[in-house]
Design an enzyme around this catalytic site. Structure first.
Site, PDB file in Angstrom:
ATOM      1  N   PHE A  24       1.179  -1.118   0.159  1.00 21.32           N
ATOM      2  CA  PHE A  24       0.077   0.077  -0.090  1.00 21.32           C
ATOM      3  C   PHE A  24       1.036   1.181   0.001  1.00 21.32           C
ATOM      4  O   PHE A  24       1.464   1.822   0.938  1.00 21.32           O
ATOM      5  CB  PHE A  24      -1.211  -0.074   0.745  1.00 21.32           C
ATOM      6  CG  PHE A  24      -2.126   1.204   1.025  1.00 21.32           C
ATOM      7  CD1 PHE A  24      -2.901   1.459   0.170  1.00 21.32           C
ATOM      8  CD2 PHE A  24      -1.083   2.268   1.781  1.00 21.32           C
ATOM      9  CE1 PHE A  24      -3.560   2.436   0.426  1.00 21.32           C
ATOM     10  CE2 PHE A  24      -2.652   3.893   1.860  1.00 21.32           C
ATOM     11  CZ  PHE A  24      -4.008   3.287   0.841  1.00 21.32           C
ATOM     12  N   ASP A  75       9.495   2.613   2.046  1.00 15.74           N
ATOM     13  CA  ASP A  75       8.551   3.688   1.927  1.00 15.74           C
ATOM     14  C   ASP A  75       8.111   3.996   3.661  1.00 15.74           C
ATOM     15  O   ASP A  75       7.940   2.568   3.718  1.00 15.74           O
ATOM     16  CB  ASP A  75       7.298   2.965   1.102  1.00 15.74           C
ATOM     17  CG  ASP A  75       5.451   3.680   1.744  1.00 15.74           C
ATOM     18  OD1 ASP A  75       5.801   4.380   2.197  1.00 15.74           O
ATOM     19  OD2 ASP A  75       5.282   3.549   0.843  1.00 15.74           O
ATOM     20  N   LYS A 102       3.154  11.146   6.634  1.00 10.79           N
ATOM     21  CA  LYS A 102       2.190  11.022   7.955  1.00 10.79           C
ATOM     22  C   LYS A 102       2.620  11.684   8.869  1.00 10.79           C
ATOM     23  O   LYS A 102       2.874  13.327   9.078  1.00 10.79           O
ATOM     24  CB  LYS A 102       1.385   9.788   8.288  1.00 10.79           C
ATOM     25  CG  LYS A 102       0.668   8.633   7.323  1.00 10.79           C
ATOM     26  CD  LYS A 102       0.475   7.454   8.023  1.00 10.79           C
ATOM     27  CE  LYS A 102       0.098   6.442   6.235  1.00 10.79           C
ATOM     28  NZ  LYS A 102      -1.862   7.742   6.078  1.00 10.79           N
TER      29      LYS A 102
END
Length: 404
Positions: A145, A230, A259
């Site tokens: 993801f 990531d 984030k």
């Protein structure tokens, strides 16, 4: 007799009526938050065990981050990258030094940072490695993801993320996550990068086999391929270290961050790499009006300062051990398996008892907010400011839910 009017049903109905149904949220309408706790429009308090998918690593409204945002709001919030502002250099330097890299490229959202990494890797492949134009390949992992842009969903294996959004962008090779032999077999002269999450979050907090990431690093070095980590969900203290990939002593060629970098206040993302990689970009080849804006940089710089102390990494490691011990004690009592590192856990509920969604709904009724994924799996990721008492409370509520 006084009639109590609850505001939640009306707020939920408004959201259902006026917004696209691209999410299936729990029936909770938050109006205030502080630390690890949130309060809904009817005054009910909940322990936040999701933390905005790690966007709130430092808790809701961390005083230092709020102060930095307030101070910047009174000065300047946006210039665009047509000009340089006084917060930009300090933020970029601090983040580059935290990552041990030469430079960073700030963006806004995690997906934008992933797109940036893809573009940089391709450009590097053509200009530095000598791959023929239009032939660059990037190896990715199944069940990944990385976001939901059209290019990113082109290499997703999740039908919900991918179906009906074609035609798909070529140039990606999907291999099983954790399978080093598959990565080795997939590398060709056209391979420019291996892009992977050190821990797969959306897939259920999947930790790769020991040695996998170190093996990928060795392959990339040997084959002149960029290793891209990531760390949007797994990074910035979540797993007990600044970056999850550190658990294997690995340093990638490029970090992809987001984030928590925005402190739960503004969207902030970035890629960090050495000059030999990020230096391939020239003016006009990539950009963002809001990327690296003054407000984002002011907050992001304060996030970097928080991480430089090591306090949050230590808390995640220490409290994470307590969380995982408590979860493992529930194996055989409604829990099938537990995975994760630090204050991050994927918990497989016995599907004979309930789905992950049902577990989260029942937890919410007991004042704990979590999120399901893939059937009977729930994800737990409390803010790193959570206390021992908070952890014990959440574990107790989960035990009650499992007992039915």
């Amino acid at each position: 007799m006084t009639t109590v009017e609850f505001r939640t049903p009306e707020a939920l109905a408004d959201a259902e009526r006026w917004t696209a149904h691209n999410y299936h949220p729990l029936p909770v309408v938050v109006t205030e938050a502080e630390g690890a706790w949130v309060t809904d429009v009817d005054g009910v308090r909940y322990l936040d065990f999701l933390a905005g998918y790690s966007a709130l690593n430092f808790g809701h409204r961390h005083p230092g981050l709020i102060a930095a945002a307030h101070a910047q709001l009174d000065r300047v919030t946006l210039t665009s990258r047509a000009f340089v502002h006084d917060q930009f250099g300090a933020f970029c330097r601090g983040l580059a030094e935290l990552c041990g890299k030469d430079m960073v490229l700030p963006m806004n959202t995690g997906a934008e940072a992933v797109e940036t990494a893809i573009k940089v890797a391709r450009k590097w492949g053509y200009r530095v490695k000598g791959v023929a134009d239009g032939q660059a390949e990037i190896i990715v992992a199944a069940d990944n993801f990385h976001g939901r842009t059209t290019t990113i969903v082109s290499f997703s294996t999740d039908p919900d993320a991918r179906a009906d959004f074609g035609p798909y962008t070529p140039g990606f090779v999907v291999v099983p996550y954790g399978d080093l032999d598959a990565v080795r077999a997939a590398i060709t002269p056209n391979t420019v990068a291996v892009l992977m999450e050190p821990i797969q979050g959306e897939a259920g907090v999947l930790v790769p086999p020991a040695g996998f990431l170190a093996g990928v690093r060795e392959l990339c070095t040997d084959q002149n391929v960029l290793m891209i980590a990531d760390e949007i969900q797994s990074g910035l203290g979540r797993t007990g270290k600044t970056f999850a990939i550190e658990h294997e002593g690995v340093v990638p060629d490029m970090y992809v961050l987001g984030k928590a970098l925005g402190g739960g206040i503004v969207p902030v993302s970035a890629v960090a790499a050495d000059r030999a990689v990020l230096g391939v970009l020239k003016p006009g080849e990539h950009g963002s009006t809001f990327g690296g804006n003054p407000l984002a940089c002011a907050v992001g710089a304060e996030v970097v300062k928080l991480l430089e102390t090591g306090e949050f990494q230590e808390r995640s490691a220490r409290l994470g051990a307590r969380l995982h011990a408590g979860l493992e004690a529930l194996i055989g009592q409604g829990v099938i398996a537990v995975r994760g590192r630090g204050l991050w856990a994927g918990v497989d509920i016995d599907p004979a008892l309930m789905t992950g969604r049902q577990a989260c709904e029942r937890l919410a009724r007991r004042g704990v907010l979590a999120k399901d994924t893939h059937g009977s799996t729930i994800r737990l990721a409390p803010p790193l400011v959570v206390t021992e008492e908070d952890l014990d409370h959440a574990l107790a509520q989960l035990a009650v839910v499992l007992r039915g």
